[in-house]
Design an enzyme around this catalytic site. Structure first.
Site: not given
Ligand code: NAI
Length: 254
Positions: A156, A160
């Site tokens: 990861y 990133k």
């Molecule tokens: P989440 O899992 O709740 O939401 C991610 C969304 O992306 C989901 O709705 C999923 O269906 C969608 N998704 C995944 N693969 C996809 C694809 N191939 N095509 C289209 N949509 C796709 O995750 P969250 O926490 O909202 O994360 C959002 C971003 O923030 C991510 O890039 C994650 O790596 C990053 N992030 C999150 C952190 C956290 O603590 N929640 C911390 C650091 C980074």
């Protein structure tokens, strides 16, 4: 409400839930038309309906950002409904918990496809109109893992970190066309993804609160505020940056 994004067309990937949904809500509240992309059809339909109920101008497409044809189709459909994208928020992403000695190439590719390649595919699709109009902003949602990481989350941090590197390259290449490209690096943000992390590393749930200088984990809205600022004209002289939204976690040494 400042209406910082009035007249902007903001595309958000991974917008069905979590941080992406919060970004879409905030962008709409700031006056933007919003285009949502996600693979989760049911959650995307719910989010779209709830946003529309607030009076927002919103369109949505079920699509996978790792598939170049799906990306072209999604951006095409959203552009014909809302107009060409002026802001792209590359938010879709997933965690990884592999062992480097046992991981298969297919598993490696599945992480990099979502966390890095998809952001490029989306950028490739929206940049031509941004460049032509000399107006645009891209915000890539990276992670605190672009500078610090947790054992057991291979690869990861590599993906990133690559996204932050891509942010720098694009910022230099499209800057002369008045298109800005920035990254936002969240720390612990309360979403389904963080729940998955806590389920994988149960001890981290207790630990997480203790290590944050601000004494709490973040909310999706905390991230959305910074994303919408960077997307707006208020950040007109900010490009190539990687903004931490981590409650101070990333500056702590012990
Ligand atoms: P989440 O899992 O709740 O939401 C991610 C969304 O992306 C989901 O709705 C999923 O269906 C969608 N998704 C995944 N693969 C996809 C694809 N191939 N095509 C289209 N949509 C796709 O995750 P969250 O926490 O909202 O994360 C959002 C971003 O923030 C991510 O890039 C994650 O790596 C990053 N992030 C999150 C952190 C956290 O603590 N929640 C911390 C650091 C980074």
């Amino acid at each position: 409400m400042t209406e910082r994004l009035i007249d902007e067309v903001v595309l958000v990937t991974g917008a069905a839930r979590g941080i992406g949904r919060a970004v879409a809500e905030k962008a709409a509240a700031e006056g933007a038309a919003v285009g949502l992309i996600d693979v989760l059809a049911g959650e995307l339909a719910r989010t779209t309906a709830e946003l529309r109920a607030t009076g927002a101008r919103v369109a949505a497409v079920v699509g996978d950002i790792t598939d170049e044809n799906a990306v072209a189709k999604a951006v095409g459909e959203l552009s014909s409904e809302l107009g060409p994208a002026t802001v792209l928020v590359n938010n879709a992403g997933k965690n990884a918990y592999a062992d480097a000695t046992r991981m298969t190439v297919a598993e490696w590719d599945s992480v990099f496809d979502v966390d890095l390649k998809g952001a490029w595919l989306m950028a490739r699709q929206v940049l031509p109109s941004m460049i032509e109009n000399r107006h645009g902003a891209i915000v890539n949602i990276a992670s605190i893992h672009s500078s610090l990481t947790t054992a057991g989350m291979f690869p990861y941090a590599a993906a990133k970190s690559g996204l932050v590197g891509m942010t720098r390259s694009l910022a230099l290449d499209v800057g002369p066309h008045n298109v800005r490209v920035n990254a936002v690096s969240p720390g612990y943000i309360a979403t389904d993804l963080l729940e998955e992390f806590f389920t994988t590393f149960p001890a981290e749930r207790e630990h997480a609160l203790d290590v944050h200088p601000l004494g709490r984990i973040g909310t999706p809205a905390d991230v959305a505020e910074v994303v919408c600022f960077l997307a707006s004209r208020a950040a007109a002289f900010v490009t190539g940056a990687n903004w931490a939204v981590d409650g101070g976690l990333g500056v702590r040494s012990a």
